[in-house]
Design a protein around this motif. Structure first.
Motif, PDB file in Angstrom:
ATOM      1  N   GLY A  10      10.885  25.073  36.434  1.00 51.55           N
ATOM      2  CA  GLY A  10      12.118  25.033  35.733  1.00 51.55           C
ATOM      3  C   GLY A  10      12.782  26.454  35.221  1.00 51.55           C
ATOM      4  O   GLY A  10      12.355  27.429  35.983  1.00 51.55           O
ATOM      5  N   TYR A  11      13.710  26.473  34.250  1.00 47.97           N
ATOM      6  CA  TYR A  11      14.236  27.557  33.616  1.00 47.97           C
ATOM      7  C   TYR A  11      14.009  27.801  31.995  1.00 47.97           C
ATOM      8  O   TYR A  11      14.166  26.769  31.469  1.00 47.97           O
ATOM      9  CB  TYR A  11      15.651  27.653  33.950  1.00 47.97           C
ATOM     10  CG  TYR A  11      16.041  27.571  35.422  1.00 47.97           C
ATOM     11  CD1 TYR A  11      16.238  28.943  36.130  1.00 47.97           C
ATOM     12  CD2 TYR A  11      15.861  26.659  36.253  1.00 47.97           C
ATOM     13  CE1 TYR A  11      16.251  29.036  37.589  1.00 47.97           C
ATOM     14  CE2 TYR A  11      16.045  26.508  37.698  1.00 47.97           C
ATOM     15  CZ  TYR A  11      16.569  27.762  38.525  1.00 47.97           C
ATOM     16  OH  TYR A  11      16.256  27.880  39.724  1.00 47.97           O
ATOM     17  N   SER A  12      14.123  28.974  31.641  1.00 46.97           N
ATOM     18  CA  SER A  12      13.973  29.266  30.203  1.00 46.97           C
ATOM     19  C   SER A  12      15.022  30.326  29.904  1.00 46.97           C
ATOM     20  O   SER A  12      14.878  31.401  30.568  1.00 46.97           O
ATOM     21  CB  SER A  12      12.670  29.429  29.903  1.00 46.97           C
ATOM     22  OG  SER A  12      12.433  29.582  28.461  1.00 46.97           O
ATOM     23  N   THR A  13      15.892  30.273  28.825  1.00 41.28           N
ATOM     24  CA  THR A  13      16.647  31.262  28.543  1.00 41.28           C
ATOM     25  C   THR A  13      17.094  30.799  26.880  1.00 41.28           C
ATOM     26  O   THR A  13      16.334  30.314  26.184  1.00 41.28           O
ATOM     27  CB  THR A  13      17.856  31.485  29.281  1.00 41.28           C
ATOM     28  OG1 THR A  13      18.490  32.510  28.755  1.00 41.28           O
ATOM     29  CG2 THR A  13      18.766  30.241  29.423  1.00 41.28           C
ATOM     30  N   THR A  14      18.083  31.710  26.372  1.00 44.82           N
ATOM     31  CA  THR A  14      18.353  31.373  24.911  1.00 44.82           C
ATOM     32  C   THR A  14      20.010  30.540  24.959  1.00 44.82           C
ATOM     33  O   THR A  14      20.705  30.987  25.931  1.00 44.82           O
ATOM     34  CB  THR A  14      18.517  32.679  24.043  1.00 44.82           C
ATOM     35  OG1 THR A  14      19.547  33.388  24.747  1.00 44.82           O
ATOM     36  CG2 THR A  14      17.046  33.364  24.251  1.00 44.82           C
ATOM     37  N   ALA A  15      20.311  30.091  24.007  1.00 45.99           N
ATOM     38  CA  ALA A  15      21.362  29.678  23.789  1.00 45.99           C
ATOM     39  C   ALA A  15      22.718  30.765  23.684  1.00 45.99           C
ATOM     40  O   ALA A  15      23.668  30.566  24.156  1.00 45.99           O
ATOM     41  CB  ALA A  15      21.612  28.824  22.450  1.00 45.99           C
ATOM     42  N   GLY A  16      22.138  31.814  23.263  1.00 50.58           N
ATOM     43  CA  GLY A  16      23.121  32.903  23.108  1.00 50.58           C
ATOM     44  C   GLY A  16      23.391  33.468  24.561  1.00 50.58           C
ATOM     45  O   GLY A  16      24.649  33.595  24.530  1.00 50.58           O
ATOM     46  N   SER A  21      28.241  24.919  21.138  1.00 50.46           N
ATOM     47  CA  SER A  21      29.361  25.652  20.355  1.00 50.46           C
ATOM     48  C   SER A  21      28.712  26.235  18.883  1.00 50.46           C
ATOM     49  O   SER A  21      29.268  27.193  18.270  1.00 50.46           O
ATOM     50  CB  SER A  21      30.453  24.987  20.102  1.00 50.46           C
ATOM     51  OG  SER A  21      30.573  23.926  19.765  1.00 50.46           O
ATOM     52  N   ARG A  22      27.909  25.407  18.424  1.00 50.88           N
ATOM     53  CA  ARG A  22      27.459  25.842  17.083  1.00 50.88           C
ATOM     54  C   ARG A  22      25.702  26.088  16.947  1.00 50.88           C
ATOM     55  O   ARG A  22      25.321  25.874  15.632  1.00 50.88           O
ATOM     56  CB  ARG A  22      27.909  24.621  16.071  1.00 50.88           C
ATOM     57  CG  ARG A  22      29.081  24.460  15.695  1.00 50.88           C
ATOM     58  CD  ARG A  22      29.931  23.373  15.089  1.00 50.88           C
ATOM     59  NE  ARG A  22      29.340  23.186  13.682  1.00 50.88           N
ATOM     60  CZ  ARG A  22      29.731  22.343  12.842  1.00 50.88           C
ATOM     61  NH1 ARG A  22      30.550  21.181  13.362  1.00 50.88           N
ATOM     62  NH2 ARG A  22      29.299  22.179  11.656  1.00 50.88           N
ATOM     63  N   THR A  23      25.309  26.168  18.116  1.00 47.73           N
ATOM     64  CA  THR A  23      23.996  26.371  18.278  1.00 47.73           C
ATOM     65  C   THR A  23      23.616  27.962  18.038  1.00 47.73           C
ATOM     66  O   THR A  23      24.280  28.778  18.368  1.00 47.73           O
ATOM     67  CB  THR A  23      23.446  26.156  19.508  1.00 47.73           C
ATOM     68  OG1 THR A  23      23.657  24.701  19.792  1.00 47.73           O
ATOM     69  CG2 THR A  23      21.925  26.174  19.624  1.00 47.73           C
ATOM     70  N   ARG A  24      22.446  28.061  17.087  1.00 49.90           N
ATOM     71  CA  ARG A  24      22.117  29.480  17.026  1.00 49.90           C
ATOM     72  C   ARG A  24      21.791  30.345  18.474  1.00 49.90           C
ATOM     73  O   ARG A  24      21.225  29.558  19.206  1.00 49.90           O
ATOM     74  CB  ARG A  24      20.701  29.717  16.263  1.00 49.90           C
ATOM     75  CG  ARG A  24      21.072  29.312  14.641  1.00 49.90           C
ATOM     76  CD  ARG A  24      19.708  29.561  13.875  1.00 49.90           C
ATOM     77  NE  ARG A  24      19.802  28.929  12.587  1.00 49.90           N
ATOM     78  CZ  ARG A  24      19.332  27.955  12.333  1.00 49.90           C
ATOM     79  NH1 ARG A  24      18.726  26.984  13.206  1.00 49.90           N
ATOM     80  NH2 ARG A  24      19.478  27.407  10.944  1.00 49.90           N
ATOM     81  N   ASP A  25      22.293  31.761  18.402  1.00 50.50           N
ATOM     82  CA  ASP A  25      21.956  32.558  19.546  1.00 50.50           C
ATOM     83  C   ASP A  25      20.468  32.470  20.048  1.00 50.50           C
ATOM     84  O   ASP A  25      20.099  32.445  21.212  1.00 50.50           O
ATOM     85  CB  ASP A  25      22.418  33.759  19.478  1.00 50.50           C
ATOM     86  CG  ASP A  25      23.854  33.978  19.515  1.00 50.50           C
ATOM     87  OD1 ASP A  25      24.458  33.093  20.043  1.00 50.50           O
ATOM     88  OD2 ASP A  25      24.465  34.954  19.178  1.00 50.50           O
ATOM     89  N   SER A  26      19.625  32.209  19.030  1.00 50.59           N
ATOM     90  CA  SER A  26      18.068  32.593  19.272  1.00 50.59           C
ATOM     91  C   SER A  26      17.380  31.266  19.733  1.00 50.59           C
ATOM     92  O   SER A  26      16.459  31.238  20.257  1.00 50.59           O
ATOM     93  CB  SER A  26      17.407  33.060  18.102  1.00 50.59           C
ATOM     94  OG  SER A  26      17.588  32.092  16.953  1.00 50.59           O
ATOM     95  N   THR A  27      18.200  30.122  19.725  1.00 53.82           N
ATOM     96  CA  THR A  27      17.632  28.963  20.252  1.00 53.82           C
ATOM     97  C   THR A  27      17.113  28.955  21.545  1.00 53.82           C
ATOM     98  O   THR A  27      17.759  29.201  22.724  1.00 53.82           O
ATOM     99  CB  THR A  27      18.580  27.620  20.037  1.00 53.82           C
ATOM    100  OG1 THR A  27      19.271  27.555  18.747  1.00 53.82           O
ATOM    101  CG2 THR A  27      18.078  26.560  20.551  1.00 53.82           C
ATOM    102  N   GLN A  28      15.970  28.418  21.851  1.00 57.29           N
ATOM    103  CA  GLN A  28      15.475  28.550  23.324  1.00 57.29           C
ATOM    104  C   GLN A  28      16.022  27.517  24.038  1.00 57.29           C
ATOM    105  O   GLN A  28      16.064  26.233  23.607  1.00 57.29           O
ATOM    106  CB  GLN A  28      13.941  28.630  23.410  1.00 57.29           C
ATOM    107  CG  GLN A  28      13.266  29.758  22.831  1.00 57.29           C
ATOM    108  CD  GLN A  28      13.613  30.881  23.688  1.00 57.29           C
ATOM    109  OE1 GLN A  28      13.520  30.853  24.834  1.00 57.29           O
ATOM    110  NE2 GLN A  28      14.184  31.962  23.119  1.00 57.29           N
TER     111      GLN A  28
END
Length: 482
Positions: free
Chosen positions: A101-107, A209-216
């Motif tokens: 799969g893939y893993s990144t951040t919301a930001g 749109s309202r999720t923290r940038d650091s959210t995985q």
């Protein structure tokens, strides 16, 4: 935490890959289970971004090499389990997740979405405008009024959808209207949005749109692998980009780079006259922005577009003279993509013995490859003045590489010939075009079309049953019948 996970609705025995799939690494349509469902999770909570059996290319284009992972150990264990027909009930549950799969951040996702035209502000504006339009269209309907009364206006509906409560309401099965009216209403709103704006990036952008940038952010493709829809050896985001590049190369316009504005205009008009059925497939540099002209410009611009990864096919057209041949040689020495081609204007028979002026006086020489610019392409008559005299080629600088002189028409002759060409090409009725000019247009059109790289595309989307191997090299180890 945001996770894109695959939902399992069948027993384990149904969604493990078949023995033939593991052996051949090429699952057949009938060897796959009926469907593998995937969805997005945000903070461990389902969100209204989901699909079946394949992840759309539009969504895959949001991920890159640094986001991709494959747990080869888990993959090998699962294959060993199947090959030995081991009882999967004894297998640890975590073997069936996070295999690939893939893993990144919301930001990071939000920044990528913005660059692709899905900024949070714009998506929220679209959502609000859509609901406002729906409210006006359905005004007076009792059921609509009762349900919309849960939220005071369209902006409130959009705001509600972007909350954890709103996202959860849009995922899973429809909530009961009697017991959970708000959830049911928001579920319907998500359904309307997904139907109207069916690019999955829209729903994802609104959800984030309202999720923290650091959210995985995690995209788990394990069930697609287990379901036979892809293999652990594939590179899904790379395949999505390959398909996009193939489509752009094959369906996008062919970019034609010329030495100047007049060359572009005359070459384009030649296509319109002699090959009108394909003229719209070519695009020419807009000289209204006044880019520099000449062979150096053709070389630098062609190199720049190739280096930038422009996916369109490109044809660099140079004069059939010493300078043009040298520029073409420069481009051919480079490791250009196959879709980039460099050509010189074609030779013309009447340039085989043409009047010239040089240090040794007047003469009749072959000027093909030495002075055959665009002015030479439209027939011998165009090159004659009112008295019927051919405009002579004047020899200029000596080229050490080709051991020959560069030739050109005198400035006044070039201007006069150019005016006659433009007047001839301005005819709106084909019968008003002389035979020589028409032959010149056909010669140019044929040369340009022949220079275009013809791709061998695989006509299949991300939802096709074909495996990634087909898109890399379809004839490598597959026997294709007549």
């Amino acid at each position: 935490m945001l996770v894109i996970a695959m939902k399992r609705f069948e027993p384990i025995a149904d969604w493990l890959p078949s023995p033939s799939y593991v052996a051949n690494r090429r699952p057949l349509r009938y060897g796959r289970r009926m469907g593998s469902w995937w969805n997005v999770e945000i903070g461990g909570q389902d969100a209204p971004v989901w699909g079946k059996s394949f992840v759309p290319d539009e969504l895959m284009l949001l991920f890159g090499d640094d986001d991709y992972y494959v747990d080869s150990t888990k993959l090998q264990v699962l294959e060993d389990v199947e090959s030995r027909a081991t009882d999967v009930d004894d297998s640890p549950a975590n073997w069936f997740s996070n295999v690939m799969g893939y893993s990144t951040t919301a930001g990071a996702l939000r920044r990528r979405l913005q660059l692709q035209g899905f900024s949070s502000e714009w998506i929220c504006r679209l959502s609000t405008a859509f609901f406002e339009d729906q409210r006006e269209e359905r005004h007076g309907l009792a059921s609509w009024e009762d349900r919309s009364a849960l939220y005071p206006n369209s902006s409130a509906i959009t705001a509600a959808l972007t909350t954890r409560f709103g996202r959860a309401a849009g995922a899973g099965i429809p909530p009961d209207w009697q017991t959970h009216p708000r959830e049911h209403f928001l579920f319907e709103k998500w359904g309307e949005l997904r139907e109207a704006f069916d690019d999955p990036r829209f729903a994802l952008a609104l959800s984030l749109s309202r999720t923290r940038d650091s959210t995985q952010v995690k995209l788990d493709l394990t069930d697609l692998v287990l379901g036979g829809w892809m293999t652990g050896a594939e590179n899904p985001h790379g395949e999505a980009r390959s398909r996009m590049a193939a489509v752009m190369a094959a369906d996008g316009p062919v970019i034609v780079v010329t030495e100047g504005a007049s060359d572009a205009r005359r070459l384009q008009r030649s296509l319109e006259i002699s090959a009108p059925d394909v003229a719209n497939l070519f695009t020419f540099l807009d000289f209204d922005f006044k880019p520099p002209g000449g062979t150096d410009r053709v070389v630098s611009l062609t190199k720049g577009m190739a280096a930038a990864g422009v996916m369109n096919r490109i044809v660099a057209v140079l004069d059939n003279d010493i300078a043009g041949r040298e520029a073409k040689a420069q481009l051919l020495k480079l490791d250009l993509p196959i879709r980039v081609t460099a050509i010189c204007l074609p030779e013309v028979p009447y340039a085989g013995s043409y009047p010239t002026l040089g240090p040794s006086g007047c003469g009749m020489e072959n000027v093909n490859g030495r002075a055959a610019s665009m002015e030479f392409m439209f027939g011998e008559d165009i090159l004659r003045d009112k008295a019927g005299v051919l405009a002579p080629v004047r020899w200029q600088a000596f080229n050490e590489r080709f051991k020959d002189y560069q030739g050109h028409l005198g400035s006044s002759d070039k201007t006069d010939v150019g005016k006659r060409i433009d007047a001839a090409l301005s005819a709106t009725v084909k019968t008003d075009i002389t035979m020589q000019v028409e032959e010149g247009c056909a010669r140019l059109a044929t040369t340009l079309i022949a220079a275009v790289h013809i791709p061998q595309r695989i006509p299949a989307s991300e939802s096709s049953i074909l495996t990634a191997m087909w898109r890399r090299d379809p004839f490598a180890d597959i026997e294709v019948g007549p």
